[in-house]
Enzyme design. Structure first.
Site, PDB file in Angstrom:
ATOM      1  N   GLU A   1       0.864  -1.186   0.000  1.00  0.00           N
ATOM      2  CA  GLU A   1       0.000   0.000   0.000  1.00  0.00           C
ATOM      3  C   GLU A   1       0.900   1.235   0.000  1.00  0.00           C
ATOM      4  O   GLU A   1       1.888   1.280   0.744  1.00  0.00           O
ATOM      5  CB  GLU A   1      -0.902   0.004   1.229  1.00  0.00           C
ATOM      6  CG  GLU A   1      -1.718   1.270   1.414  1.00  0.00           C
ATOM      7  CD  GLU A   1      -2.538   1.254   2.708  1.00  0.00           C
ATOM      8  OE1 GLU A   1      -3.020   0.166   3.079  1.00  0.00           O
ATOM      9  OE2 GLU A   1      -2.677   2.313   3.353  1.00  0.00           O
TER      10      GLU A   1
ATOM     11  N   GLU B   1      -2.048  11.383   4.209  1.00  0.00           N
ATOM     12  CA  GLU B   1      -3.084  11.250   5.225  1.00  0.00           C
ATOM     13  C   GLU B   1      -2.912  12.411   6.193  1.00  0.00           C
ATOM     14  O   GLU B   1      -1.794  12.748   6.575  1.00  0.00           O
ATOM     15  CB  GLU B   1      -2.976   9.931   5.976  1.00  0.00           C
ATOM     16  CG  GLU B   1      -3.258   8.698   5.144  1.00  0.00           C
ATOM     17  CD  GLU B   1      -3.036   7.420   5.930  1.00  0.00           C
ATOM     18  OE1 GLU B   1      -4.035   6.828   6.389  1.00  0.00           O
ATOM     19  OE2 GLU B   1      -1.871   7.025   6.084  1.00  0.00           O
TER      20      GLU B   1
END
Length: 467
Positions: free
Chosen positions: A169, A174
């Site tokens: 990933e 974020e």
């Protein structure tokens, strides 16, 4: 020398189309309504060229509705992952275009007498998958406790190397809504779970005040993260394997087609749940553009870098500047680093052979006010001793540990609460390393969320190997 040749956008779509086990649309998930279509022509946008790259695909969100030739809506029920609260829907209340921007909006409502949250997630799976390139996204995040916007990438076929995290990933960005001054860039991989994470903190303003440009350069042997054109993190050491099995050939798992996705989560294990301060009228994640560039070719004949293990000082101490004789920069990645997260406020200063940590706000997590030293060599089967002196202006607790930032944040020395008083004390902790060899153990002093902001003084820090 083996090469990866870049494909044109349409050829790439044709060749890479297929079925994947991760992120497929769930037709059984209920949504409020189906997105409307539009016939309005998109605005023509002058997309900048990048030296050494060709534009593979882009979306400027200048039409009247989401371009479903590039994006999927991905609905999911609440609690689908990370204990998040939201239902991801296909509703145009949650995902829509406005003023040339994609808006992903979280909505709070009532269901069966309880708070209920909906939001949106869009993915490029099976439509805009690609292998290697530069992803550039301009976005503005929402502020508010429990809001969790993300721009990230997952493999088109998760089953190729195995379910998460073996599949890999790439998190481009974020930001937690309760700390909109800090952005995170991360990769997840392996079995056992490994991760490498970098952070970029703003000294003024926040990521919720205005649009910022987040980008990743993904190449066969290295991944680099940028914010507003400034490099802040890179990674070149990763792996994947079935549990107990041999590692797959490097650079697996980051040598397969991935797709871009964007979502706004509500609640979950990392940000925590919303509270009375969370303003859902402003819970909007805005994306101005997504642009994916690719070089004409990539050299895939890369080798995994050999791990470099820090050597102890002459006195056996693995901690550098443990006597605080050098008034070093506490913001860089060399030796000591002082960090603030999740509402923590404070400062640190090296003076008189000690470090003085002052807290103005304790924040919501133990690590909200934090002093760390990374790069500690932790060798399986070895025993270690951590020692330090500490006192405080008034009695209070702190937490010490040796963590594994590159190995799923497991603990080699477990989180240990201790009480410091106005009288200086020496603290000693022995522990045995029982995990896989790690060249990036991290000594942590965590001063957040302990019910006190009393100033703490730490000196004579050592981590050494013992028989």
């Amino acid at each position: 020398m083996k090469k990866f040749k870049a494909l044109s956008f349409m050829a790439a779509i044709a060749l890479l189309a297929g079925t994947a086990s991760c992120g497929n649309n769930n037709s059984e998930t209920q949504s409020k309504k189906t997105p409307e279509t539009t016939t309005s022509a998109p605005e023509v946008v002058d997309v900048p060229e990048l030296d050494g790259y060709s534009l593979l695909w882009n979306d400027e969100f200048s039409g009247g509705a989401l371009d479903e030739s590039k994006w999927n809506y991905e609905p999911h029920e609440p609690g689908w992952t990370n204990e998040e609260l939201q239902e991801y829907t296909t509703s145009t209340d949650n995902v829509f275009l406005r003023d040339g921007k994609l808006v992903i909006k979280a909505i709070k409502s009532d269901k069966n007498g309880k708070d209920y949250y909906t939001s949106g997630k869009v993915t490029g799976q099976n439509k805009t998958d690609f292998t290697y390139g530069k992803v550039v996204v301009s976005a503005k995040v929402p502020e508010g406790q429990g809001l969790w916007p993300a721009i990230w990438m997952m493999p088109k076929d998760e089953s190729f190397y195995g379910q998460w995290p073996k599949c890999g990933e790439i998190d481009i960005m974020e930001v937690l809504g309760n700390d909109v001054r800090t952005a995170y860039g991360t990769i997840h991989f392996g079995e056992p779970h490994g991760e490498v994470q970098g952070t970029y903190g703003l000294t003024s303003g926040s990521y919720a005040d205005s649009f910022h440009e987040y980008s990743v350069e993904w190449e066969p042997g290295e991944i680099r993260w940028y914010i507003d054109g400034e490099l802040y993190h890179s990674a070149n050491d990763w792996f994947t394997a079935e549990k107990g099995g041999d590692e797959k050939p490097y650079p697996a798992p980051f040598n397969q087609p991935f797709f871009v996705q964007m979502n706004l989560a509500v609640g979950g294990t990392w940000p925590g749940n919303p509270d009375a301060t969370t303003d859902f009228d402003k819970a909007e994640f805005e994306i101005d553009y997504v642009r994916v560039y690719q070089k004409p070719e990539y050299d895939t004949n890369v080798k995994k870098p050999e791990k470099v293990y820090r050597q102890a000082l002459e006195d056996g101490n693995f901690i550098f500047n443990g006597d605080f004789s050098e008034a070093e920069d506490l913001t860089d990645d060399v030796n000591w680093k002082f960090l603030l997260f999740n509402g923590g406020e404070g400062s640190a200063e090296i003076k008189d052979n000690m470090i003085i940590i002052k807290s103005e706000a304790e924040g919501t997590e133990d690590y909200s006010v934090q002093l760390v030293q990374p790069d500690l060599p932790m060798i399986k089967g070895k025993k270690y001793r951590a020692t330090f002196d500490a006192y405080a202006d008034e009695e209070r607790d702190i937490v010490v540990c040796v963590s594994a930032p590159s190995a799923g944040w497991i603990r080699y020395l477990q989180d240990t609460k201790l009480t410091v008083t106005p009288e200086k004390q020496t603290f000693t902790y022995d522990f045995e390393m029982k995990e896989k060899d790690d060249n990036n153990g991290r000594l942590e002093f965590n001063l957040g969320h302990r019910g006190s902001t009393a100033t703490v003084y730490i000196s004579n820090v050592r981590v050494e190997e013992i028989e």
